[in-house]
Design a protein around this motif. Structure first.
Motif, PDB file in Angstrom:
ATOM      1  N   ARG A 190       0.906  -1.275   0.104  1.00  0.00           N
ATOM      2  CA  ARG A 190      -0.122  -0.013  -0.123  1.00  0.00           C
ATOM      3  C   ARG A 190       0.874   1.231  -0.153  1.00  0.00           C
ATOM      4  N   LEU A 193       0.290   4.212   2.456  1.00  0.00           N
ATOM      5  CA  LEU A 193       0.682   3.863   3.791  1.00  0.00           C
ATOM      6  C   LEU A 193       1.990   3.442   4.333  1.00  0.00           C
ATOM      7  N   LEU A 278      -7.573  -7.809   3.296  1.00  0.00           N
ATOM      8  CA  LEU A 278      -6.845  -7.369   4.052  1.00  0.00           C
ATOM      9  C   LEU A 278      -5.981  -6.074   3.634  1.00  0.00           C
ATOM     10  N   ASN A 281      -8.896  -3.197   3.589  1.00  0.00           N
ATOM     11  CA  ASN A 281      -9.322  -2.545   4.707  1.00  0.00           C
ATOM     12  C   ASN A 281      -8.379  -1.955   5.447  1.00  0.00           C
ATOM     13  N   GLY A 282      -6.898  -1.990   4.986  1.00  0.00           N
ATOM     14  CA  GLY A 282      -5.932  -1.377   5.549  1.00  0.00           C
ATOM     15  C   GLY A 282      -5.189  -2.142   6.714  1.00  0.00           C
ATOM     16  N   GLU A 283      -5.613  -3.315   6.935  1.00  0.00           N
ATOM     17  CA  GLU A 283      -5.214  -4.486   7.738  1.00  0.00           C
ATOM     18  C   GLU A 283      -3.692  -4.535   7.634  1.00  0.00           C
ATOM     19  N   VAL A 284      -3.623  -4.537   6.572  1.00  0.00           N
ATOM     20  CA  VAL A 284      -1.986  -4.939   6.060  1.00  0.00           C
ATOM     21  C   VAL A 284      -1.431  -4.154   4.957  1.00  0.00           C
TER      22      VAL A 284
ATOM     23  N   VAL B 128     -15.863  -8.022  10.603  1.00  0.00           N
ATOM     24  CA  VAL B 128     -14.455  -7.410  10.067  1.00  0.00           C
ATOM     25  C   VAL B 128     -14.763  -5.928  10.127  1.00  0.00           C
ATOM     26  N   GLY B 132     -12.019  -4.252  12.335  1.00  0.00           N
ATOM     27  CA  GLY B 132     -10.803  -3.800  12.087  1.00  0.00           C
ATOM     28  C   GLY B 132     -10.134  -2.696  12.375  1.00  0.00           C
ATOM     29  N   LYS B 133      -8.934  -2.631  12.033  1.00  0.00           N
ATOM     30  CA  LYS B 133      -8.111  -1.341  12.420  1.00  0.00           C
ATOM     31  C   LYS B 133      -8.998  -0.149  11.746  1.00  0.00           C
ATOM     32  N   GLU B 134      -9.503  -0.164  10.803  1.00  0.00           N
ATOM     33  CA  GLU B 134     -10.410   0.695  10.371  1.00  0.00           C
ATOM     34  C   GLU B 134     -11.871   0.705  10.475  1.00  0.00           C
ATOM     35  N   PHE B 156      -8.345 -10.778  13.902  1.00  0.00           N
ATOM     36  CA  PHE B 156      -7.482 -11.613  13.827  1.00  0.00           C
ATOM     37  C   PHE B 156      -6.764 -12.041  15.233  1.00  0.00           C
TER      38      PHE B 156
END
Lengths: 435, 288
Positions: A190, A193, A278, A281-284, B128, B132-134, B156
């Protein structure tokens, strides 16, 4: 029902050229019917046949099934399932399908079972158009990297029509699998980010991305990605990352556990869509990805790059394997189908999806020059680029991530593999998951 | 009131249960037997060889990983069981004893079933955007300044897996409890009260003992559902939680069907032992 749309659009020319291929193939019984040179008799005969193929969702979808049923005289039925399910069905319910399309990394599970018969290259009319990756000495171009691990040529040949061994590439006419697609995976990032250039696999384990990195949950692939990162970071030099020793596996797993305890891995994913979500959603912000997964992230308006890295790519390929239960005309139909796959139209369709069918010369005949330049040459788009389903993908001026075909497939550092220490690796990987 | 069971009656009964028995035989007993046979096959590292060996079981019982996986699985079963029992009991109690009108009872009961209108995978994935983070919770956390960084443990993680288990499995505990509670004769409660029992005493000495069959059935549901779950651990746990089912999936991915079958057989035995223990302690038939 599947045939209704196809009957009108059949062109005699393409069918006839395919039938020429089939004629040689179909075995004694079918061949005798063809001796008079009446392809119509043949086509009457195979009209009622249904060829069932089981493979991944990346190649088994409605559009391809429709194309096959337009061009071919028999009915083709495609069943999409996950990689693990292809393996499960192929090994334990071989009779459930007429063709399976496993990844080459699974060939060491498929081929020795003796449940599949080899393809005869002398009866595959497009075989000489298939790239040299699947022939001796296993290099797609003379200056390409051979790559660590299980180069496809090493599991492509068997010694005879009834054998289940692996022999040197090009030493016989008998193929274990008929190659279908290949592509290269690399880190997806990303850029918004991360905010700085990324140029090495070592970044996958950079503490900067703790809690923001993910790994593939398929044991060998996850381990190979991590090993590539450990080596790129200068921690260790592996003999062969695609075929590790027990000591090398131990080192890699210990490091993976250490990273896990530091909260480095946000998640492990097993399906294409999970890797897309992932990122979206900005998780990773960094993980190894398939090229179409990166495209899918961008399609949702989220910036994502399929990052070219100095250590090269991790590559994979899939192939059709032919179950033993097929006989006579069904074998002919299977040969027809895989030959049709390689004649260009399918190659052009898959090119627009970001994959490569293994006969690029034929693909080029069908794919318009401007699109060829974008997908294969890595040149800036001069026209709007659409995917096979008609969605706009790129505007003029954009360049494909990862550059040209040659840059990707010519710089394969490692092949998706099954290692000799498969059993040991699986147990250690389970320990990493449980840690 | 002695009923004479004639052979004709017995024949009829056998006929009546035969469709279900046959279905269970073909689709449950048959596959389980095949898994058992597979668990004795030899695995060479790449190939499954139909050859009788105890190696898969020896390896399973000597590996330290087995203990770790079972501890994790039992921990998940235990915590989920306690929470769903407390929640399920409270909800059922409220519906049965605190509400008077039957229509309200049924309406609220149906409300509990709403999450089951969609598939289990969607129910899980729906978490989710929350966790989730966001996600919504983290946006709120950052907006209120509770934390400057998004809370990572929400998704997670074991926490997320528990959340999904509790959301989905509480109903499996509540429904049988609702059923037994609704059958409790109100006169018993009146009698206890007349004899001077306090609310707590009525609960402890009258209601809970009468609820035992419901608790037993709910427990059987929750134990077997959690012990066999793979989807939640995979999707919400990020495959970072090492349960028995995850270790089976890993083995299957690597085409190691015999060791994976052995793991499955032992898990089945463990779950059956738990269920058998419950059946011995509580007469479930009472409820039927």
């Amino acid at each position: 029902m599947r045939k209704t749309s196809s009957d009108t659009s059949k062109t005699g020319v393409s069918r006839r050229s395919l039938l020429k291929g089939t004629a040689a193939v179909a075995g004694v019984a079918a061949a005798t019917q063809l001796t008079g040179g009446f392809p119509t008799v043949w086509s009457q005969d195979i009209k009622d046949l249904t060829l069932r193929s089981t493979g991944g969702p990346w190649s088994h979808f409605q559009l391809l099934e429709n194309m096959a049923n337009e061009d071919l005289d028999f009915t083709v039925q495609l069943t999409p399932v996950g990689l693990d399910e292809i393996q499960k069905r192929g090994l334990t319910q071989t009779g459930s399908s007429d063709l399976f399309e496993p990844a080459y990394l699974q060939m060491k599970f498929f081929w020795p079972t003796g449940k599949f018969m080899p393809w005869d290259t002398t009866k595959l009319p497009e075989w000489d158009k298939v790239v040299d990756l699947y022939k001796a000495p296993g290099k797609i171009w003379p200056d390409a990297w051979f790559g660590q691990g299980q180069n496809p040529s090493t599991v492509s040949y068997t010694s005879g029509p009834d054998t289940n061994d692996f022999v040197e590439a090009g030493s016989t006419q008998w193929l274990t699998a008929h190659p279908v697609l290949h592509n290269a995976d690399t880190l997806g990032i990303r850029p918004d980010l991360i905010g700085r250039p990324i140029d090495s696999w070592a970044e996958l384990i950079n503490p900067e991305f703790a809690g923001k990195a993910a790994l593939v949950s398929f044991p060998t692939i996850g381990l190979m990605d991590a090993a590539t990162a450990f080596e790129a970071a200068g921690e260790i030099t592996y003999g062969d990352k695609g075929n590790m020793t027990q000591d090398e596996i131990d080192y890699s797993v210990e490091r993976l556990i250490q990273l896990k305890n530091d909260g480095h891995w946000r998640a492990l994913w097993s399906a294409f869509n999970e890797s897309v979500q992932l990122m979206v959603n900005g998780e990773v912000v960094i993980q190894s990805m398939w090229s179409p997964a990166v495209t899918a992230v961008r399609a949702q308006g989220v910036p994502c790059i399929y990052q070219d890295l100095k250590e090269g790519y991790r590559s994979w390929t899939t192939g059709h394997v032919l179950p033993n239960h097929l006989e006579g005309k069904m074998i002919g139909a299977a040969y027809d189908y895989v030959t049709w796959y390689h004649t260009g139209r399918v190659g052009a369709m898959f090119a627009r999806q970001g994959y490569y069918v293994v006969t690029p010369d034929n693909t080029r005949k069908v794919l318009p020059e401007a699109e060829w330049d974008f997908w294969y040459e890595g040149k800036p788009a001069t026209v709007e680029i659409y995917d096979p389903f008609g969605n706009l993908m790129e505007k003029p001026g954009t360049i494909r991530d990862g550059g040209s075909y040659k840059n990707r497939m010519g710089r394969v550092a490692i092949w998706n593999s099954t290692m000799d220490e498969n059993k040991y690796l699986t147990r250690r990987w389970a320990e990493f998951i449980a840690a | 009131m002695v009923r004479v069971i004639t052979s004709a009656l017995r024949y009829r009964a056998a006929l009546q249960i035969s469709p279900l028995s046959l279905a269970l035989l073909f689709f449950l007993v048959g596959p389980v037997i095949m898994i058992m046979i597979m668990s004795f096959y030899e695995f060479t590292g790449f190939m499954t060889v139909p050859d009788a060996t105890l190696e898969n079981y020896i390896e399973l019982f000597t590996s330290s990983l087995t203990g770790v996986n079972y501890l994790q699985t039992l921990k998940m079963v235990g915590i989920t069981w306690v929470v769903t029992l407390v929640l399920g009991f409270t909800l059922a109690y409220f519906l049965v004893f605190d509400l008077v009108e039957l229509r309200t009872k049924l309406l609220l009961f149906l409300l509990c079933v709403v999450p089951f209108w969609t598939s289990s995978v969607i129910r899980m994935v729906a978490w989710v955007p929350f966790l989730g983070k966001e996600g919504i919770i983290n946006k709120f956390v950052i907006w209120t300044g509770i934390s400057a960084e998004p809370l990572q443990f929400l998704l997670f993680s074991e926490f997320a897996v528990f959340l999904s288990y509790i959301q989905i499995f509480t109903l499996f505990m509540m429904a049988p409890l609702f059923n037994v509670m609704a059958r409790i004769n109100r006169d018993l409660i009146e009698a206890a009260r007349d004899n001077g029992a306090s609310g707590i005493q009525i609960l402890w000495h009258v209601i809970i003992p009468l609820c035992k069959p419901g608790i037993a059935i709910g427990t059987i549901f929750v134990v077997s559902l959690v012990a066999s779950d793979f989807a939640a651990v995979s999707l919400l746990g990020g495959q970072r939680v090492g349960t028995v089912s995850i270790s089976m999936i890993i083995q299957m991915n690597m085409a190691q069907y015999p060791p994976s079958s052995a793991t499955g057989v032992i898990l089945l035995v463990v779950v059956l032992l738990i269920v058998g223990g419950i059946m011995r302690m509580v007469d479930v038939r009472k409820q039927l």
